[in-house]
Design a protein around this motif. Structure first.
Motif, PDB file in Angstrom:
ATOM      1  N   GLU A  33       1.001  -1.137   0.211  1.00  9.80           N
ATOM      2  CA  GLU A  33      -0.196   0.225  -0.097  1.00  9.80           C
ATOM      3  C   GLU A  33       0.646   1.301   0.152  1.00  9.80           C
ATOM      4  OE1 GLU A  33      -2.202  -3.248   1.690  1.00  9.80           O
ATOM      5  OE2 GLU A  33      -0.523  -2.500   1.766  1.00  9.80           O
ATOM      6  N   ARG A  34       1.872   0.951   0.896  1.00 10.33           N
ATOM      7  CA  ARG A  34       2.782   2.799   0.655  1.00 10.33           C
ATOM      8  C   ARG A  34       2.920   2.642  -0.641  1.00 10.33           C
ATOM      9  NH1 ARG A  34       6.522   1.729   4.342  1.00 10.33           N
ATOM     10  NH2 ARG A  34       6.198  -0.445   5.108  1.00 10.33           N
ATOM     11  N   ARG A  35       4.309   1.513  -0.894  1.00 12.94           N
ATOM     12  CA  ARG A  35       4.819   2.227  -2.086  1.00 12.94           C
ATOM     13  C   ARG A  35       3.754   2.208  -3.495  1.00 12.94           C
ATOM     14  NH1 ARG A  35       5.817  -3.592  -3.732  1.00 12.94           N
ATOM     15  NH2 ARG A  35       5.245  -4.317  -2.248  1.00 12.94           N
ATOM     16  N   SER A  36       2.565   1.270  -3.361  1.00 14.58           N
ATOM     17  CA  SER A  36       1.912   2.062  -4.456  1.00 14.58           C
ATOM     18  C   SER A  36       1.049   3.714  -4.138  1.00 14.58           C
ATOM     19  CB  SER A  36       0.201   1.560  -4.163  1.00 14.58           C
ATOM     20  OG  SER A  36       0.521  -0.055  -4.522  1.00 14.58           O
ATOM     21  N   LYS A  37       1.417   4.614  -2.784  1.00 15.96           N
ATOM     22  CA  LYS A  37       1.581   5.460  -3.101  1.00 15.96           C
ATOM     23  C   LYS A  37       2.407   6.666  -3.072  1.00 15.96           C
ATOM     24  CE  LYS A  37       0.091   8.394   1.221  1.00 15.96           C
ATOM     25  NZ  LYS A  37      -0.710   8.290   3.338  1.00 15.96           N
TER      26      LYS A  37
END
Length: 347
Positions: free
Chosen positions: A73-77
């Motif tokens: 999720e953080r990488r996508s963000k």
């Protein structure tokens, strides 16, 4: 891309907005500014606050806010924000593999080691051009001697379909689990197909899949299952908590794991980001992580008691056999691996 320097070299040197703001935002009178830290939750987030943020940064006048979420999720963000002039985080905690992925995607800044006073003590191969290794461990076999009477010695012994529902794996560790299974099946870090086949055999035999590290630990504690793979550091934590679990370094060689931090290109507070990176390399912070979380320090001036080092570290022979991920291969195939994991293995 050029494959990063071998983690084996690192460890040889050592052997010789998904999540909510987590913990205090308190700052001293100086008010140096706000640092937003992207991180996993659970024990790791708590120990970042306990060992780095409160005693070093907040004490020195920084306001620290944790933005907790899983690394996908953080990488996508980060990818979604990359074109914005101002992002929402100053540093992001990622594995070495995920640091490479974000570097390859063009989302992070190169590290200026001249801005870090503690960089002089950092193990040379933990100095990635695009990130910094904070802690390291290795993926070992784990088992409950009460449930598994014949001690495993290898990944092959762990990923044996005969264990049925006594074998457990962790959903959020899909990348490393697939590599371990590939090694168990005689494959290589650059060819996970044998591991995928073996995992399906284990699934059909009753293998359990736990969502998180904490859920996996609870399953071990309740004796719901009895064998799997996990970072050696976590095993020490579980043993300290009274869970009946024993670790073995697999004969294939333990898969190495490095966790570190990167700075997004559009971090709003780059001075704060460097302050965080320097604080995480502080001798006291590194020693505290060894005690509290069982991970090995990445700075040479950290002192680990001999009895603890025996539990969390690796012998020289084990270090020589540590297995590196093929970062480029994993990066290029990660989307396909995650799709297979979710739609085939977990279905």
């Amino acid at each position: 891309m050029t494959k990063p320097k071998s983690r084996r070299e690192v460890l040889l040197g050592a052997a010789a907005l998904a999540g909510a703001a987590y913990l205090p935002r308190a700052a001293s009178a100086e008010g140096k500014g706000r640092i937003v830290v992207g991180t996993w939750g659970g024990d790791y987030a708590r120990l970042l606050n306990k060992n780095i943020e409160v005693p070093i940064l907040i004490k020195d006048g920084w306001e620290v806010v944790q933005d907790q979420a899983g690394d996908p999720e953080r990488r996508s963000k980060m990818l979604a924000e990359v074109r914005l002039p101002r992002g929402t985080s100053d540093v992001q905690g990622l594995s070495a593999l995920n640091m490479f992925q974000m570097h390859d995607a063009g989302t992070i800044l190169p590290i200026d080691y001249g801005k870090l006073k503690n960089a002089a003590n950092l193990l040379p191969s933990m100095k990635y051009p695009y990130g910094i290794g904070q802690i390291y461990s290795g993926k070992v076999g784990v088992y409950n001697p009460k449930l598994i009477t014949t001690a495993p010695t290898s990944y092959k012994d762990v990923f044996d379909p005969k264990h049925g529902n006594k074998l457990g794996i962790i959903d959020i560790q899909y990348q490393y689990t697939m590599v371990c299974a590939a090694l168990a099946a005689g494959g290589k870090v650059g060819d996970l197909e044998p591991g995928k086949k073996l995992l399906l055999e284990c699934k059909n035999a009753g293998m359990r899949i736990y969502p998180t590290n904490e859920a996996f630990a609870q399953g071990l504690k309740s004796e719901e299952f009895g064998i799997g793979v996990m970072w050696k550091a976590r095993v020490v934590q579980w043993q300290n908590a009274g869970i009946s679990v024993t670790a073995i370094t697999p004969t294939e060689g333990a898969l190495a794991y490095v966790s570190g931090f990167v700075i997004p290109k559009n971090a709003p507070n780059k001075d704060g980001a460097y302050a965080y990176l320097d604080a995480m390399l502080d001798k006291g912070a590194q020693e505290a992580f060894a005690v509290d979380m069982g991970y090995n320090p990445t700075v040479t001036n950290a002192v680990v008691a001999p009895d603890l080092n025996k539990r969390i570290g690796f012998t020289s022979d084990e270090v020589k056999k540590l297995v590196d991920l093929d970062y480029d291969y994993m990066n290029k195939n990660d989307v396909d691996f995650k799709e297979w994991w979710d739609k085939v293995l977990k279905s």
